[in-house]
Design a protein around this motif. Structure first.
Motif, PDB file in Angstrom:
ATOM      1  N   LEU A 217       1.681   8.331  -5.632  1.00  0.00           N
ATOM      2  CA  LEU A 217       1.754   7.817  -4.247  1.00  0.00           C
ATOM      3  C   LEU A 217       2.031   6.354  -4.182  1.00  0.00           C
ATOM      4  O   LEU A 217       2.825   6.020  -3.375  1.00  0.00           O
ATOM      5  N   GLY A 218       1.747   5.737  -5.209  1.00  0.00           N
ATOM      6  CA  GLY A 218       2.207   4.228  -5.149  1.00  0.00           C
ATOM      7  C   GLY A 218       3.704   4.153  -5.275  1.00  0.00           C
ATOM      8  O   GLY A 218       4.195   3.108  -4.831  1.00  0.00           O
ATOM      9  N   ILE A 219       4.195   4.917  -6.165  1.00  0.00           N
ATOM     10  CA  ILE A 219       5.700   4.634  -6.365  1.00  0.00           C
ATOM     11  C   ILE A 219       6.231   5.387  -5.227  1.00  0.00           C
ATOM     12  O   ILE A 219       7.382   4.816  -4.755  1.00  0.00           O
ATOM     13  N   HIS A 220       6.004   6.563  -4.730  1.00  0.00           N
ATOM     14  CA  HIS A 220       6.533   6.735  -3.176  1.00  0.00           C
ATOM     15  C   HIS A 220       6.464   5.735  -2.345  1.00  0.00           C
ATOM     16  O   HIS A 220       7.383   5.556  -1.714  1.00  0.00           O
ATOM     17  N   LYS A 221       5.356   4.928  -2.317  1.00  0.00           N
ATOM     18  CA  LYS A 221       5.170   3.756  -1.186  1.00  0.00           C
ATOM     19  C   LYS A 221       6.297   2.753  -1.602  1.00  0.00           C
ATOM     20  O   LYS A 221       7.247   2.195  -0.684  1.00  0.00           O
ATOM     21  N   ALA A 222       6.563   2.460  -2.982  1.00  0.00           N
ATOM     22  CA  ALA A 222       7.786   1.492  -3.290  1.00  0.00           C
ATOM     23  C   ALA A 222       9.003   2.096  -3.000  1.00  0.00           C
ATOM     24  O   ALA A 222      10.031   1.494  -2.523  1.00  0.00           O
ATOM     25  N   GLN A 223       9.017   3.448  -2.980  1.00  0.00           N
ATOM     26  CA  GLN A 223      10.546   3.893  -2.776  1.00  0.00           C
ATOM     27  C   GLN A 223      10.791   3.919  -1.461  1.00  0.00           C
ATOM     28  O   GLN A 223      11.981   3.749  -0.873  1.00  0.00           O
TER      29      GLN A 223
END
Length: 333
Positions: A217-223
Motif C-alpha cells: 500500500l505504501g508503494i501504491h501511494k507513491a505510484q
C-alpha cells in the motif's frame, strides 16, 4: 470478404447503456474500414438468450447471437446503472460463461460499471479494477476480494480491463485497438474521432498497469503521486519521507513491488505521455520533452529510445508521416 483476425463479443443485457455498446462497435468497424482487405474484427452483439434486450434508453434490440461455445478474443461488457442483484438473477449463466471465456484466453473489458460481470464471475478475485464512481462503494461491499481503484481512470489486471467514466471508456477502447492492431491504427482513429488533444492522457495508466500488480500500500501511494505529478522534478528523499520511509527502504520496496526502480518508473510515465503528444499534436519534440519533465531534448530522446527502441521523431513519423515535415518540430532528436 476476408476472414477477420479477431472475434469480439459486445455483451448486451437488460439495462445496458447503448452508448457503451455502439461506441465500441463503431470504433472496431472503423478499424476494419481502414484496411478493408485485411479485416481486423468480427463483432457480435451477444445476449444471454433469444429474448429481446431492453436497453437503458428504452429501446429494444436482439443480439446477433447468444452466449454458447463460440470462443472470443475480446469480450466487452456494457455499462449498467440499475439493481445489480436483480440483473445478475436475470442472467445466471453469464458469470460462468465469462469465467470460461477468460480461462480460454479471452480479454475481458468492463466499460465503467459493466466490470461487475467480471467481478461476479470470480475472475477478479485478488485482482484490481476500477468502475464508475457512483458504484465503487457498492462494489467494495459486494466484491470485497477485488482491490477497487477509486483514483485510476483505467486499470488492467491479467487481461481484464476496466474504466471509470465516459472519456476513460473511449481511452480503454482505443487502448484495446492498439493491443490488437498496433499503435498506428489506434492513433489514426483517435485523430479521426476528434479526440481533444488537450485532455489529460489516461492511457499511460493502462500501459504501465503491470507495475501495479502488488499489495504494498505504501508503494501504491507513491505510484499515485507519481502518476499525478510525473512532469515535476523528483527527489526520492522527499517522496520517501511523504510515505514514511527512508530513501533506501523506499527504493528497495519499490523495486521489489514493481520490478523497477522509482526513477525508471517515472521515465515510463513521461514517455507514455510524450507518445500521446507526438501522435496527436503538432507540438515540437523539444516542447513535448520539456512539458513531460525533461530539461533538454537530448536527455528526453535518450530515455525515449531506451524504452521504445526509436527516437521521438521516428515514433511520430511512423504514426503521422505527414507530420514529419512540420516546421515547428526540432531537428535535433
Amino acid at each position: 470478404m476476408p476472414e477477420a483476425k479477431w472475434r469480439v463479443a459486445l455483451l448486451i443485457f437488460n439495462g445496458a447503456w447503448a452508448s457503451t455498446v455502439y461506441g465500441s462497435l463503431e470504433l472496431f468497424h472503423s478499424a476494419n474500414l481502414r484496411q478493408p482487405q485485411d479485416q481486423q474484427f468480427h463483432c457480435d452483439l451477444l445476449s444471454a438468450d433469444h429474448k429481446p434486450v431492453q436497453l437503458y434508453g428504452g429501446h429494444s434490440i436482439h443480439g446477433d447471437s447468444i452466449i454458447g461455445e463460440q470462443a472470443y478474443d475480446l469480450i466487452m461488457l456494457a455499462h449498467y446503472w440499475g439493481d445489480f442483484e436483480e440483473v445478475t438473477q436475470q442472467y445466471p449463466n453469464i458469470p460462468a460463461w465469462i469465467a470460461k471465456q477468460h480461462a480460454q484466453g479471452a480479454r475481458i473489458a468492463g466499460i465503467n460499471s459493466g466490470i461487475f460481470w467480471a467481478a461476479e464471475s470470480g475472475i477478479l478475485n485478488g485482482g484490481r479494477a476500477t468502475a464508475y464512481w457512483r458504484h465503487l462503494r457498492e462494489f467494495e461491499q459486494r466484491y470485497p476480494d477485488v482491490q477497487w481503484q477509486a483514483n485510476q481512470a483505467s486499470v488492467e489486471h491479467q487481461g481484464i480491463y476496466s474504466s471509470n467514466g465516459q472519456n476513460a471508456s473511449m481511452d480503454l477502447s482505443l487502448h484495446l485497438l492498439e493491443k490488437f492492431c498496433g499503435a498506428s491504427i489506434a492513433a489514426g482513429l483517435a485523430r479521426d474521432i476528434t479526440f481533444d488533444s488537450r485532455r489529460i492522457y489516461d492511457l499511460n495508466l493502462i500501459n504501465i498497469a503491470g507495475f501495479r500488480q502488488h499489495r504494498d500500500l505504501g508503494i501504491h501511494k507513491a505510484q499515485d503521486w507519481l502518476d499525478e505529478y510525473f512532469t515535476e522534478s523528483l527527489e526520492l528523499q522527499h517522496l520517501a519521507k511523504q510515505i514514511g520511509m527512508s530513501k533506501r527502504t523506499f527504493i528497495r520496496r519499490f523495486q521489489k513491488a514493481t520490478g523497477e526502480l522509482p526513477s525508471r518508473y517515472l521515465q515510463r510515465l513521461r514517455v507514455e505521455a510524450a507518445k500521446h503528444r507526438l501522435a496527436n499534436t503538432e507540438d515540437s519534440i523539444k516542447t513535448i520533452g520539456m512539458d513531460v519533465g525533461y530539461r533538454d531534448i537530448s536527455s528526453f530522446s535518450k530515455v525515449f529510445k531506451s524504452l521504445t527502441d526509436v527516437t521521438p521523431r521516428e515514433f511520430r513519423r511512423r504514426l503521422r508521416p505527414a507530420a514529419a515535415g512540420v516546421r515547428n518540430i526540432s531537428k535535433s532528436d
